[in-house]
Write a protein that holds these residues in place. Structure first.
Motif, short mmCIF file in Angstrom:
data_model
loop_
_atom_site.label_atom_id
_atom_site.label_comp_id
_atom_site.label_asym_id
_atom_site.label_seq_id
_atom_site.Cartn_x
_atom_site.Cartn_y
_atom_site.Cartn_z
N ALA A 54 -6.97 7.74 -1.09
CA ALA A 54 -7.95 6.72 -0.70
C ALA A 54 -8.86 6.38 -1.88
O ALA A 54 -9.11 5.20 -2.17
N THR B 156 0.83 -1.21 0.00
CA THR B 156 0.00 0.00 0.00
C THR B 156 0.86 1.25 0.00
O THR B 156 0.59 2.21 -0.74
N PHE C 16 -2.53 7.17 7.53
CA PHE C 16 -1.54 6.40 8.28
C PHE C 16 -0.31 6.11 7.42
O PHE C 16 0.83 6.32 7.85
N HIS C 17 -0.52 5.62 6.21
CA HIS C 17 0.60 5.29 5.34
C HIS C 17 1.40 6.53 4.94
O HIS C 17 2.64 6.48 4.86
N ASN D 190 -8.51 7.05 6.42
CA ASN D 190 -7.66 7.00 7.62
C ASN D 190 -6.46 6.08 7.38
O ASN D 190 -5.37 6.33 7.91
N GLN D 191 -6.64 5.05 6.58
CA GLN D 191 -5.51 4.18 6.23
C GLN D 191 -4.52 4.92 5.34
O GLN D 191 -3.31 4.80 5.52
N ILE E 20 -8.69 2.35 -0.62
CA ILE E 20 -8.50 2.10 0.82
C ILE E 20 -9.20 3.23 1.59
O ILE E 20 -9.44 4.30 1.04
#
Length: 190
Positions: free
Chosen positions: A37, A17, A49-50, A45-46, A42
């Motif tokens: 996203a 990712t 994070f990444h 929020n993911q 995805i």
């Protein structure tokens, strides 16, 4: 062009990712987590994070001039060309293990790209897959010059894509290998 020799960076970019996030930023120039996203499928929020993980290792940064206001967080690559120095990395503590993880991930991604390129397109699949392989007799200097010239062509097309307002643009992968011809896989040496 920055050369990275921290083995932790290998672990950061070995994650599929995060690698895709880097590709999206490379193609677009700068994006919000919500944009990433949407493009990758995805949750936002993911994506955030990444992006924070990539920022932790100095690969991406917030681009304050690209936001609508101070609360609008837009991200960009710190350096357009990420160059790794594996020899220096493997000599550091944890470097060999990090390189093994990175290599395994990169090989799997390369296999995936080749597998996808050779899929027979369905009638309802408009995607064009272009596969090309060439063999050239070159000196090492010629091979390096060819790589620089190909990189310049790719950079020109990247810039055109960044400047376009066409919503129909799709992310394409350009995967280049310039290396001495390897031995035949699985063939015993004579």
């Amino acid at each position: 062009m920055a050369t990275y020799d921290d083995p932790r960076i290998l672990r950061a970019i070995a994650h599929p990712t995060r690698n895709r996030v880097l590709h999206e930023l490379s193609a677009a120039g700068s994006l919000r987590a919500a944009d990433i996203a949407k493009r990758t499928g995805i949750p936002a929020n993911q994506a955030s994070f990444h992006l924070r993980q990539l920022a932790k290792y100095g690969l991406v940064e917030v681009a304050p001039d690209a936001g609508r206001d101070k609360r609008d967080r837009v991200w960009r690559l710190v350096d357009e060309d990420i160059t790794l120095s594996p020899r220096e990395m493997v000599e550091q503590p944890g470097g060999e293990a990090a390189y093994t993880v990175f290599q395994r991930s990169s090989v799997a991604w390369g296999h995936h790209l080749v597998d996808q390129a050779f899929q027979i397109a369905r009638e309802d699949d408009p995607a064009k897959r272009i596969v090309s392989e060439s063999s050239l007799r070159l000196t090492q200097d010629d091979a390096e010059r060819l790589q620089r010239e190909l990189n310049q062509v790719v950079a020109r097309y990247r810039e055109v894509g960044r400047e376009s307002s066409d919503d129909d643009l799709e992310l394409y992968s350009v995967y280049q290998l310039i290396q001495p011809m390897p031995d035949l896989a699985g063939e015993p040496e004579a």
